[in-house]
Enzyme design. Sequence first.
Site, PDB file in Angstrom:
ATOM      1  N   LYS A   1      45.312  28.818 -80.373  1.00 59.73           N
ATOM      2  CA  LYS A   1      44.751  28.087 -81.506  1.00 59.73           C
ATOM      3  C   LYS A   1      44.764  28.958 -82.751  1.00 59.73           C
ATOM      4  CE  LYS A   1      40.393  26.282 -83.016  1.00 59.73           C
ATOM      5  NZ  LYS A   1      38.987  26.390 -82.849  1.00 59.73           N
TER       6      LYS A   1
ATOM      7  N   TYR B   1      43.928  15.755 -83.890  1.00 65.31           N
ATOM      8  CA  TYR B   1      43.238  14.672 -84.592  1.00 65.31           C
ATOM      9  C   TYR B   1      44.184  13.501 -84.845  1.00 65.31           C
ATOM     10  CZ  TYR B   1      39.935  18.460 -85.229  1.00 65.31           C
ATOM     11  OH  TYR B   1      39.069  19.497 -84.982  1.00 65.31           O
TER      12      TYR B   1
ATOM     13  N   LYS C   1      42.544  32.899 -79.925  1.00 67.75           N
ATOM     14  CA  LYS C   1      42.040  32.121 -81.059  1.00 67.75           C
ATOM     15  C   LYS C   1      42.009  33.028 -82.276  1.00 67.75           C
ATOM     16  CE  LYS C   1      38.054  29.559 -82.735  1.00 67.75           C
ATOM     17  NZ  LYS C   1      36.784  28.907 -82.396  1.00 67.75           N
TER      18      LYS C   1
ATOM     19  N   ARG D   1      34.534  35.502 -89.480  1.00 64.10           N
ATOM     20  CA  ARG D   1      34.621  35.615 -88.022  1.00 64.10           C
ATOM     21  C   ARG D   1      35.614  36.688 -87.565  1.00 64.10           C
ATOM     22  NH1 ARG D   1      31.564  31.303 -87.495  1.00 64.10           N
ATOM     23  NH2 ARG D   1      32.248  29.152 -87.762  1.00 64.10           N
TER      24      ARG D   1
ATOM     25  N   CYS E   1      28.395  28.134 -82.976  1.00 63.95           N
ATOM     26  CA  CYS E   1      28.439  28.087 -84.451  1.00 63.95           C
ATOM     27  C   CYS E   1      27.895  26.799 -85.057  1.00 63.95           C
ATOM     28  CB  CYS E   1      29.839  28.389 -84.972  1.00 63.95           C
ATOM     29  SG  CYS E   1      31.085  27.194 -84.499  1.00 63.95           S
TER      30      CYS E   1
HETATM   31  C1  PBG Z   1      34.039  26.603 -82.733  1.00 69.52           C
HETATM   32  C2  PBG Z   1      35.323  25.969 -83.059  1.00 69.52           C
HETATM   33  C3  PBG Z   1      36.017  25.936 -84.284  1.00 69.52           C
HETATM   34  C4  PBG Z   1      37.114  25.094 -84.078  1.00 69.52           C
HETATM   35  C5  PBG Z   1      37.077  24.684 -82.752  1.00 69.52           C
HETATM   36  N1  PBG Z   1      35.983  25.243 -82.144  1.00 69.52           N
HETATM   37  C6  PBG Z   1      35.685  26.509 -85.611  1.00 69.52           C
HETATM   38  C7  PBG Z   1      35.749  27.937 -85.858  1.00 69.52           C
HETATM   39  O1  PBG Z   1      36.041  28.762 -85.009  1.00 69.52           O
HETATM   40  O2  PBG Z   1      35.404  28.260 -86.997  1.00 69.52           O
HETATM   41  C8  PBG Z   1      38.118  24.714 -85.122  1.00 69.52           C
HETATM   42  C9  PBG Z   1      38.858  23.466 -84.858  1.00 69.52           C
HETATM   43  C10 PBG Z   1      39.582  22.899 -86.009  1.00 69.52           C
HETATM   44  O3  PBG Z   1      39.750  23.522 -87.079  1.00 69.52           O
HETATM   45  O4  PBG Z   1      40.032  21.756 -85.871  1.00 69.52           O
HETATM   46  N2  PBG Z   1      34.003  27.963 -82.800  1.00 69.52           N
END
Ligand code: PBG
Length: 331
Positions: free
Chosen positions: A254, A319, A201, A223, A128
Amino acid sequence: MIEQKTAREPGLRLRRLRRTQPLRRMVQEARLHVEELVYPVFVVPGQGQRQPIDSMPGISRFSADTLLEEAAAAREVGIPALILFGLPSHKDEMGTQAYDSEGVTQQAILALKQAFPDLLVMADVCLCEYTSHGHCGVVVDGEVDNDRSLKLLAATALSLAQAGADVVAPSAMMDGQVAAIREHLDGAGLNSTPVMAYAAKYSSSFYGPFREAADSAPGFGDRRSYQMDPANAREALREVELDAAEGADILMVKPALPYLDIISRVRAAFPHPLAAYNVSGEYSMLQAAIQRGWLEERRAIMETLTAIKRAGADIILTYHAREVARWLKEG
Ligand code: PBG
């Protein structure tokens, strides 16, 4: 009845073990350790870059040279691992910079491993940030094509591992991505590189600030055709089961805070090391309240991460890593 019993001596009095700090510490069930923290960082091309991200106070994008300074500071407080997200100089339909050996992420990995050989360098594997349309895979006729995306994800993982990444972490939510990556790595003789799978996720609003940081918002649509519906818990177990069967070494849930029930269920059902990603929106939400003086920084952050630990995570991507590591060191 419990009420009657607590009124009598020597009845049940749970406050006894809360009286003093040493007692409270001794009976504390979940405790954070610096060894389980992973600090996510954003890398941009060029030199001398330190670009603050508006929606994530305290977080910046770094070029490879300034990233070395940030990594040194992270090492100083004991953080063992970074996970890298690259912003390429150029994006295209196929996300070619993602699997370019000269790509921004590959270069940053090389520099980090050269400067800090014992730093754990993890690399997010996704398209992405690298595609012009901002989706995590290849778009064919307006849809993200699963199987065509697998080849590119496998090539990305291999290129990141060849650059020196110690762990690759596929986050695109394509079916079969863990198996495709494992096979490709093994075929190239990299059978010792572990895969940390973003197994469950969710399609979450809490990725908002990350998409600003990584410039990775989808150009059309969303997504939801590959990331999970926030309403589904049983499906998460199926997702995790699939990644485990495909050979994932570490499983991940996540986001973290709105999905503590998922962390706890995965913990109970799988013996694998379990990671949880305390994502950008979770970070920004706390920082916003802290900046206004509405929440006490240290207590709010430690309580949040302790909750993620208590739910069953072994590894926390956050973070907040630098502050937390500093507080853990101070004791
Ligand atoms: C890549 C990815 C994302 C995050 C981690 N890897 C973004 C998404 O899926 O849109 C998000 C991490 C965060 O919000 O700290 N696909």
